[in-house]
Structures are given as structure tokens and as C-alpha cells.
Write an enzyme that holds these catalytic residues in place. Sequence first.
Site, PDB file in Angstrom:
ATOM      1  N   ASN A 144      68.866 -66.877 -10.447  1.00  0.00           N
ATOM      2  CA  ASN A 144      68.170 -66.144 -11.499  1.00  0.00           C
ATOM      3  C   ASN A 144      68.827 -64.767 -11.673  1.00  0.00           C
ATOM      4  O   ASN A 144      68.683 -63.888 -10.837  1.00  0.00           O
ATOM      5  CB  ASN A 144      66.687 -66.003 -11.128  1.00  0.00           C
ATOM      6  CG  ASN A 144      65.860 -65.345 -12.201  1.00  0.00           C
ATOM      7  OD1 ASN A 144      66.331 -64.470 -12.928  1.00  0.00           O
ATOM      8  ND2 ASN A 144      64.608 -65.737 -12.293  1.00  0.00           N
ATOM      9  N   HIS A 193      68.114 -62.342 -13.607  1.00  0.00           N
ATOM     10  CA  HIS A 193      67.146 -61.237 -13.669  1.00  0.00           C
ATOM     11  C   HIS A 193      66.809 -60.732 -12.266  1.00  0.00           C
ATOM     12  O   HIS A 193      66.729 -59.536 -12.028  1.00  0.00           O
ATOM     13  CB  HIS A 193      65.855 -61.687 -14.365  1.00  0.00           C
ATOM     14  CG  HIS A 193      66.028 -62.043 -15.807  1.00  0.00           C
ATOM     15  ND1 HIS A 193      66.350 -61.119 -16.767  1.00  0.00           N
ATOM     16  CD2 HIS A 193      65.913 -63.237 -16.443  1.00  0.00           C
ATOM     17  CE1 HIS A 193      66.430 -61.721 -17.940  1.00  0.00           C
ATOM     18  NE2 HIS A 193      66.172 -62.996 -17.771  1.00  0.00           N
ATOM     19  N   ASP A 240      60.445 -65.962  -3.082  1.00  0.00           N
ATOM     20  CA  ASP A 240      59.706 -66.886  -3.921  1.00  0.00           C
ATOM     21  C   ASP A 240      58.519 -66.093  -4.431  1.00  0.00           C
ATOM     22  O   ASP A 240      57.877 -65.367  -3.667  1.00  0.00           O
ATOM     23  CB  ASP A 240      59.255 -68.123  -3.152  1.00  0.00           C
ATOM     24  CG  ASP A 240      58.800 -69.227  -4.101  1.00  0.00           C
ATOM     25  OD1 ASP A 240      59.569 -69.552  -5.029  1.00  0.00           O
ATOM     26  OD2 ASP A 240      57.692 -69.750  -3.930  1.00  0.00           O
ATOM     27  N   SER A 241      58.289 -66.188  -5.705  1.00  0.00           N
ATOM     28  CA  SER A 241      57.240 -65.361  -6.281  1.00  0.00           C
ATOM     29  C   SER A 241      56.590 -66.086  -7.440  1.00  0.00           C
ATOM     30  O   SER A 241      57.124 -67.060  -7.972  1.00  0.00           O
ATOM     31  CB  SER A 241      57.814 -64.022  -6.756  1.00  0.00           C
ATOM     32  OG  SER A 241      58.874 -64.225  -7.667  1.00  0.00           O
ATOM     33  N   GLY A 300      59.720 -63.701 -17.026  1.00  0.00           N
ATOM     34  CA  GLY A 300      58.639 -64.516 -16.496  1.00  0.00           C
ATOM     35  C   GLY A 300      57.313 -64.199 -17.167  1.00  0.00           C
ATOM     36  O   GLY A 300      57.197 -64.170 -18.393  1.00  0.00           O
TER      37      GLY A 300
END
Length: 194
Positions: A9, A11, A67-68, A150
Site C-alpha cells: 500500500n 499510502h 494491520d488496521s 480508506g
Amino acid sequence: MKLVLATHNAHKVNELRTILGDRLGGIELIGYDGPEPVEDGDTFAANALIKARAAAAFTGLPAIADDSGISVDALGGAPGIHSARYAGNRDDAENLDLLLANLASLGEGVDRSAHFTCAAAFVSGDLEHVEVATWPGAVLPERAGVGGFGYDPIFLPDGVDVSAAELSAAEKNAVSHRTLAFTQLLPFVREALL
């Protein structure tokens, strides 16, 4: 010393380079271009470790990963660990639409409380460590702002009157779940590598 950031990712790569910046000292944060592991853990911490372990094994270097996701109280904590693929794929717009539709289906006056969670993991050989942090707030009824990524356009952090997508990068990085988790993790990384 090199440290692999286990994500594809872009970002997150940019955000973490900004967050960690000079605090890494002599540690060089490098990107990861290896295979993506199957994230089949049942917690944010488990999935962060899966990613960090995979990157460390593939590159032979120490690795960090996160991880979010967002958890909405009225939806029983959903989407939670399924945030990235809530609508079936990794499409931010579809994920936002589904979350807003699911909340709307509960009717007027529903509790919109939510929080972001970030689990930050470090793996170096047999050494593993995870830190978890949250960012409380609420889900807005519609998108606001074009920054971030997101779920940022529908997340209203506690203590501010704009969405996370309307915060500047510096404002977001000063208070976000990812900043807090990696700030907590950094001493373990530095102690292990420096």
C-alpha cells in the site's frame, strides 16, 4: 541496517516514512515487493505478525508491518479486520458505500461511534513484538474531504470538527492510530537493530 516495511500500500509507505522519519536513526526503511501472505488471523495483531513474518522470511531482513481498520459499534465492530475487503475487494469507494448503507439500514438516531485500530508488528529472527493503538471517533453520514485514504472521508475523530480526510497529513500523523502504534513500537525496533 535495513528494515523492510511489509506492505504494498503506497499510502501506508508514505505515511510511515513521514511518521517515523528521523526517529529511525541509522535504520533505513525500505519497501517490500515480495508476495502478499494470506491474512487469515482473527485479530489485527495476528494479521500484522503474518505480514511481518512473511516479509522477513522473503527478504532475510527485519520487518515491520501493520494491520488496521475501522470498527463501528452499531455494526458489532464490523468491518474490523475485514476493513480492506469489506465490500469484497480492495475498493475504498465500495467499502465506504457499504458501511454507510449498513449504518443507514439501522435507522435514524443509531449510535455512530467508531474507532480505528492499528496493530504494528516487528519481526527480526525469533524476536517478535506487537503494539496496538486506537483512534476514537464516529462515522459521518456522508463523505467529507479528499485527503487521506480508506475510511478517512467518513471518520470524524474525537476532538475535531472535520473528517480525517480533511486533516492535513501533519495533523493526522500527530494523532492517528498508526502514529501511536508505531511510536510505541519504535523503541523495540531501535533496541533490536541499533
